[in-house]
Design a protein around this motif. Sequence first.
Motif, PDB file in Angstrom:
ATOM      1  N   LYS A 122       0.956  -1.006  -0.080  1.00  0.00           N
ATOM      2  CA  LYS A 122       0.155   0.262   0.077  1.00  0.00           C
ATOM      3  C   LYS A 122       0.700   1.453   0.091  1.00  0.00           C
ATOM      4  O   LYS A 122       0.293   2.498  -0.437  1.00  0.00           O
ATOM      5  CB  LYS A 122      -0.778  -0.160   1.060  1.00  0.00           C
ATOM      6  N   THR A 123       2.066   1.443   0.334  1.00  0.00           N
ATOM      7  CA  THR A 123       3.051   2.456   0.538  1.00  0.00           C
ATOM      8  C   THR A 123       4.403   2.215  -0.147  1.00  0.00           C
ATOM      9  O   THR A 123       4.728   0.809   0.121  1.00  0.00           O
ATOM     10  CB  THR A 123       3.126   2.671   1.963  1.00  0.00           C
ATOM     11  N   SER A 160       0.139   8.418  -3.661  1.00  0.00           N
ATOM     12  CA  SER A 160      -0.850   7.352  -3.899  1.00  0.00           C
ATOM     13  C   SER A 160      -1.741   7.175  -5.125  1.00  0.00           C
ATOM     14  O   SER A 160      -2.556   6.255  -5.532  1.00  0.00           O
ATOM     15  CB  SER A 160      -1.893   7.697  -2.722  1.00  0.00           C
ATOM     16  N   LYS A 692     -10.474  -3.974  -1.872  1.00  0.00           N
ATOM     17  CA  LYS A 692      -9.994  -3.611  -0.376  1.00  0.00           C
ATOM     18  C   LYS A 692      -9.435  -4.929   0.132  1.00  0.00           C
ATOM     19  O   LYS A 692      -9.786  -6.027  -0.123  1.00  0.00           O
ATOM     20  CB  LYS A 692     -11.229  -3.178   0.510  1.00  0.00           C
ATOM     21  N   VAL A 694      -6.061  -6.714   3.012  1.00  0.00           N
ATOM     22  CA  VAL A 694      -5.222  -6.487   4.346  1.00  0.00           C
ATOM     23  C   VAL A 694      -3.918  -7.202   3.783  1.00  0.00           C
ATOM     24  O   VAL A 694      -3.909  -8.280   3.661  1.00  0.00           O
ATOM     25  CB  VAL A 694      -5.821  -6.993   5.380  1.00  0.00           C
ATOM     26  N   THR A 735     -18.433  -5.919   0.573  1.00  0.00           N
ATOM     27  CA  THR A 735     -19.090  -4.792   1.237  1.00  0.00           C
ATOM     28  C   THR A 735     -20.447  -4.982   1.012  1.00  0.00           C
ATOM     29  O   THR A 735     -21.057  -5.883   0.342  1.00  0.00           O
ATOM     30  CB  THR A 735     -18.342  -3.638   0.861  1.00  0.00           C
ATOM     31  N   ASN A 748      -7.372  -5.190   9.601  1.00  0.00           N
ATOM     32  CA  ASN A 748      -6.957  -3.947   9.181  1.00  0.00           C
ATOM     33  C   ASN A 748      -5.607  -3.859   8.600  1.00  0.00           C
ATOM     34  O   ASN A 748      -4.824  -4.524   9.548  1.00  0.00           O
ATOM     35  CB  ASN A 748      -7.724  -2.650   9.597  1.00  0.00           C
ATOM     36  N   ASP A 749      -5.083  -3.354   7.873  1.00  0.00           N
ATOM     37  CA  ASP A 749      -3.684  -2.827   7.890  1.00  0.00           C
ATOM     38  C   ASP A 749      -3.458  -1.718   8.768  1.00  0.00           C
ATOM     39  O   ASP A 749      -4.295  -0.843   9.059  1.00  0.00           O
ATOM     40  CB  ASP A 749      -3.571  -2.402   6.218  1.00  0.00           C
ATOM     41  N   GLY A 751      -3.055   1.780  10.437  1.00  0.00           N
ATOM     42  CA  GLY A 751      -3.531   2.991   9.887  1.00  0.00           C
ATOM     43  C   GLY A 751      -4.903   3.029   9.328  1.00  0.00           C
ATOM     44  O   GLY A 751      -5.109   4.077   8.838  1.00  0.00           O
ATOM     45  N   GLU A 752      -5.323   1.737   9.119  1.00  0.00           N
ATOM     46  CA  GLU A 752      -6.758   1.842   8.262  1.00  0.00           C
ATOM     47  C   GLU A 752      -7.632   1.372   9.148  1.00  0.00           C
ATOM     48  O   GLU A 752      -7.648   0.716  10.246  1.00  0.00           O
ATOM     49  CB  GLU A 752      -6.430   1.010   6.881  1.00  0.00           C
ATOM     50  N   SER A 753      -8.937   1.826   8.650  1.00  0.00           N
ATOM     51  CA  SER A 753     -10.058   1.344   9.354  1.00  0.00           C
ATOM     52  C   SER A 753     -10.208  -0.382   9.080  1.00  0.00           C
ATOM     53  O   SER A 753      -9.958  -0.681   8.314  1.00  0.00           O
ATOM     54  CB  SER A 753     -11.496   2.050   8.993  1.00  0.00           C
ATOM     55  N   SER A 755     -12.171  -3.659   8.520  1.00  0.00           N
ATOM     56  CA  SER A 755     -13.212  -4.447   7.581  1.00  0.00           C
ATOM     57  C   SER A 755     -13.562  -5.704   8.111  1.00  0.00           C
ATOM     58  O   SER A 755     -12.943  -6.540   8.557  1.00  0.00           O
ATOM     59  CB  SER A 755     -12.456  -4.762   6.081  1.00  0.00           C
TER      60      SER A 755
END
Length: 800
Positions: A122-123, A160, A692, A694, A735, A748-749, A751-753, A755
């Motif tokens: 993701k980063t 991003s 989405k 993880v 979802t 979640n990863d 820093g993320e909300s 799921s």
Amino acid sequence: MNLRASLLLLLAWPFMGLAQMPQPNSAEIALGLSKLNVKGSVLYIAAHPDDENTRLLAYLAKEVKVRTGYLSLTRGDGGQNLIGNEQAELLGLIRTQELLAARRIDGAEQFFTRANDFGFSKTPEESFQIWGKEQILADVVWTIRKFRPDVIITRFPEDSRAGHGHHSGSAILAREAFSAAADPKRFPEQLKYVKVWQAKRILWNTFNFGSTNTTAPDQLKIDVGLFNPLLGKSYGEIAAISRTNHKSQGFGSTLQRGEAIEYFSPTAGEPAKTGLFDGIDILVQDQAVLALLAQIQKNYQVDAPSKSLPELLKLKKLSQDKPFNHQLLDELIFACAGLWIDANATENTYAAGDSVAVNYTAIYRSNASMPIKIMVGNQSRQLEPNKATNLVFKLATTNDDLTQPYWLAENHPIGQYHIASQDEVGYPENPKKLAVNTVIELGGEKFNLNTPVTFKSTDPIRGEVYQNLVIAPAVTATLSEKAYIFNGNTPKTITVQLKSFRSNSTGTIKPQLPAGWQSSPAAINFKLDKKGDEQLISFTITPADTTTSGQIVMELNNTKAKGLKTISYEHIPSITLFPEASARLEKVDLKMVGKRIAYIDGAGDLVADALKQIGYEVTHLNTTQVLNNDLSAFDAIVTGVRLYNINDEAKSLQPKLMAYVQNGGTLVVQYNVNTNLKLNNLGPYPFKLANKRVTDENAPVKFIAPNHPALNYPNKITGKDFEGWVQERGIYFATDIAPQYATILSMNDPGESASDGSLLVADYGKGKFVYTSLVFFRELPAGVPGAYRLFANLLAPKQP
């Protein structure tokens, strides 16, 4: 005669891969002649196979006529496979060959770093932490210093908008390498082989993908959709043909025609105002050379290329001490002469240390009046027009000649491959292969040509087929699984496939086991009389009371044995490698309810094999069998990954599968991606899929329905069952989940909300429906104990 061709280094960098001597047609020769007065170069940099802009590469290579390269940081090892069940390094091998096939179409060259595609990131910070940023940066600098591009282009931005940490990481590394390559204080150890190099500029090839538009009216614009009359195709058409080679990713492309504008934004260096090569003299400057080139192009006859030979040979002499594309000139001389040289082994495999029998053929198929003489070893022959000259000889090999991708020669950490030698860095394939050196005398000029030894056969369907020659260990010992799961202390029989690549092979094979584990027998003697003989042997392995995991390593005559793995698809050359003969051992407390499993294959995975290994009776069903048979005999049905993305008959399957669940069956649907679904509702009640995921395989997992049977029957699932996972937790989570579904897990990863869409379970009629985005297709083949325990619970019947 006997020749020692000790893995001769071929002329081109990078090595072009499997091919007999290329035979361009007259139009391609004409295009090649027009490239001789161009000396510029451009390097395109991105992260994966398929990231490259094939239309732009084709335009640069064939219209602008500059030397064009694509540096992919990784080999795409961490992706999914739409044509088979190969994963990780094996998938990387397939995608490497697909990239080489694409480059043969669009005209660019292919390079890599040692970075391993460990999966979605993701980063860029996460990517650099796992890769080891400094080492991958060094590889990018090495490629720049060796390729020496005038211009560098990146596919992605550094933020991003790139959509993937590998993507943004590739842009950051490219920018930093742009400066570092010119700094003698950065990676000075490389300067024993190469010189520092400063490109003129680095630009970002902006894009408009989906909902992300990074183009702007004030950016540099180039129309790359032009039509090339010599090739009879536009660069959009060439690009689509090139991209369609990425078959493992399902990237078959429609041919594009007409205007195609590419946009570019400056990153560093001198900005470009009107073109990529502003301020760069990309043309040959020597006036005598240019004058002769103009004469050659003017006099070239499409129906008689050989008439250009005298002037081309004059050009070779004139340009020999000057900056010039000498390799291309030599290739064009051979093409105009109609020269064909082929070196084929009489068998497709040999044991390292044995001599390879080679049939060598040379022929020139033109009306050139000048004589052509070849020298191979101590043999000299004068070639006659359109008459084949055949030689037969043997090449000696050594144990160093083993066929093995250089980046897989040693075990490696998750982030990068281990490369033993600096001069191997960057190559798509092994830079050295068994080859025959030919000295060619033509018109008073001498040429050296190294021809790789291949194996040629005739397939009744495909016709003539060339494959890479395989140099193998004398005997291989291949384990049947990558991981073995033991249920408690119950012994398991492990089979080993011995194969001989040399006659009269004898020895002893035995397993090395973790402390306390036992093998019966402890060792087995074998004798394989003929080359190609195989023998299946078995050891009964009993786990220790205390040691619950470890490795089995096969020893052959007191040395670590090599296994045998062959990957074969029609669109790429066969790939052979010899991985270490070892596997993971795991002792698991595993309970199972219901044994008869039907498996409907999707895009390709190894889940069915993993289930068989622990005792399930697995039957593969195709669409016709699902529609025309009574499914009630099965305790559970499992759909392979991405079934609903790739199976055009998924819509017709769904009523039968839902009826099976309603009548008391258990259906487990593994992950699908959120685009190109063949039907809207994958289950009995609505839910949607989203991109989405993880990606942290160690991300904490919260049990939001701790009393649900999925976590308790027949195995009690705890946090320990989520330890030791590999690559990621889950992908394409659900979802908009209907209330009839129980959501079992939350994750979640950092820093993320959180799921809750990784695991859905719903009662439907008398049965049970499961949708899971958890990556069981990675965890089960890898032998992760907790994944087996949880999957067994999902397969269990609905609880009263």
